[in-house]
Design an enzyme around this catalytic site. Sequence first.
Site, PDB file in Angstrom:
ATOM      1  NE  ARG A  61      -3.451  -0.207   2.790  1.00 28.41           N
ATOM      2  CZ  ARG A  61      -4.661  -0.569   2.349  1.00 28.41           C
ATOM      3  NH1 ARG A  61      -5.346   0.264   1.610  1.00 28.41           N
ATOM      4  NH2 ARG A  61      -5.176  -1.746   2.652  1.00 28.41           N
TER       5      ARG A  61
ATOM      6  CB  CYS B  24     -29.137  -1.268  -7.099  1.00 24.43           C
ATOM      7  SG  CYS B  24     -29.316  -0.748  -8.801  1.00 24.43           S
TER       8      CYS B  24
HETATM    9  C1  LIG Z   1       2.440 -11.395   3.637  1.00 23.75           C
HETATM   10  C2  LIG Z   1       2.161  -9.995   3.259  1.00 23.75           C
HETATM   11  N1  LIG Z   1       3.199  -9.199   2.921  1.00 23.75           N
HETATM   12  C3  LIG Z   1       3.008  -7.909   2.552  1.00 23.75           C
HETATM   13  C4  LIG Z   1       1.733  -7.362   2.529  1.00 23.75           C
HETATM   14  C5  LIG Z   1       1.588  -5.930   2.125  1.00 23.75           C
HETATM   15  O1  LIG Z   1       1.016  -5.190   3.128  1.00 23.75           O
HETATM   16  P1  LIG Z   1       0.795  -3.614   2.942  1.00 23.75           P
HETATM   17  O2  LIG Z   1       0.111  -3.427   1.644  1.00 23.75           O
HETATM   18  O3  LIG Z   1      -0.025  -3.208   4.118  1.00 23.75           O
HETATM   19  O4  LIG Z   1       2.149  -2.992   2.942  1.00 23.75           O
HETATM   20  C6  LIG Z   1       0.637  -8.148   2.891  1.00 23.75           C
HETATM   21  C7  LIG Z   1      -0.718  -7.606   2.897  1.00 23.75           C
HETATM   22  O5  LIG Z   1      -1.694  -8.200   3.258  1.00 23.75           O
HETATM   23  C8  LIG Z   1       0.862  -9.501   3.266  1.00 23.75           C
HETATM   24  O6  LIG Z   1      -0.157 -10.302   3.612  1.00 23.75           O
END
Ligand SMILES: Cc1ncc(COP(=O)(O)O)c(C=O)c1O
Length: 383
Positions: free
Chosen positions: A267, A334
């Site tokens: 993210r 909807c």
């Molecule tokens: C094993 C693992 N690594 C990395 C991530 C990435 O997490 P983020 O997008 O919160 O940095 C996730 C997200 O669910 C994950 O499950």
Amino acid sequence: MSMDVPSGVRRAAESLDDVPAYVYDLAGLARHAAAVRAALAGTELCYAVKANPDPEVLRALAPYADGFEVSSGGEFEHVRALLPDARLSFGGPGKTGAELALTPSAHRWHVESPAELRRLRGPADVLLRVNLDVPVTGAALAMGGGATPFGMDPDGVAECLALLGRPTPADAASGGLSERLPGGRGALRLRGVHAHLASGLAAPDLLTLAEAVLAYGRSLGLREFNLGGGMAVSYTRPEERFDWAAYGAGLRALARPGETLRVEPGRALTAYCGWYLTTVLDVKRVHGERFAVLSGGTHHLRTPVTKGHDQPFAVLPRSEDGEHGPVTLVGRLCTPKDVFSRRVPAALAVGDVVAFAMAGAYAWNISHHDFLMHPKPEFHYLR
Ligand SMILES: Cc1ncc(COP(=O)(O)O)c(C=O)c1O
């Protein structure tokens, strides 16, 4: 809400009709990734593909990433076809037989349970995913720190160590190793531990978790650590950014010579590069409340529904008619759940463009595109 809208996004908005569009600012993404890479000097940077597997996004990140974390055979094949030389770490809580057969071409294999390890034939370079019993506070999502289906508790890890032929404290007490993998220990090389305990944490909290994971791995004699992702992204205060400099410095202070530290953010790498543009189809007042109905919907951008926040946005007006005041921005599905932002102050009128920011991670790829069979958005890339 005042948002700094890149000029390329404004240009895309000028020609927008009633088909919504995603705009990815690849130049901005590359600048961000380069800065993260520099801040994390000494730590390997992988990208968690699940956040956004768009091919152009992956290509833009590739020069700054030491590898990619994939969590399915689909992601594996997708990245392999796009970036044949990229190092791939394969994780995920449930793996099919076809996925387990991919081990020879993965750089690292994240083992989630003793049962998975028993099914692995290798050759494979293995990290054991541990779920430590440590307090995970302030997280948006917790995958560890208690009973969850992700990874193993220390008992599960001890079972794996026995399977891999590594002595554990229990072996010492009982006088020997009880079990062995059928393929022998040579096919599976134990490299270290993997932990992704939570998502949405600030740098000091992530460093506290890193310290616990490092201490745990070292107690097993291991020297490679994948510390996961989970760097905080604030949708309510978009200007607040994860402190990569403090995190990188903290990791350098924690690392010991000869150790490999790796992180796999999703993210916080791609959220900021994505914009979702949609026009205002209707503005109306119902029982005293003002609604703007948009040509798009959360079937394209599900993030505000899954996370329960108001998606930040800018209005790009096309007339002087915009009426000021609190408004709820909804899509045209909807369902009363099709809401982007609730009672937010804005001036807008029919025909204006609403540009939703922070739509580059867990956005298009996690949305239920086919619900109501509306047209798919167009995709534009700023280079
Ligand atoms: C094993 C693992 N690594 C990395 C991530 C990435 O997490 P983020 O997008 O919160 O940095 C996730 C997200 O669910 C994950 O499950």
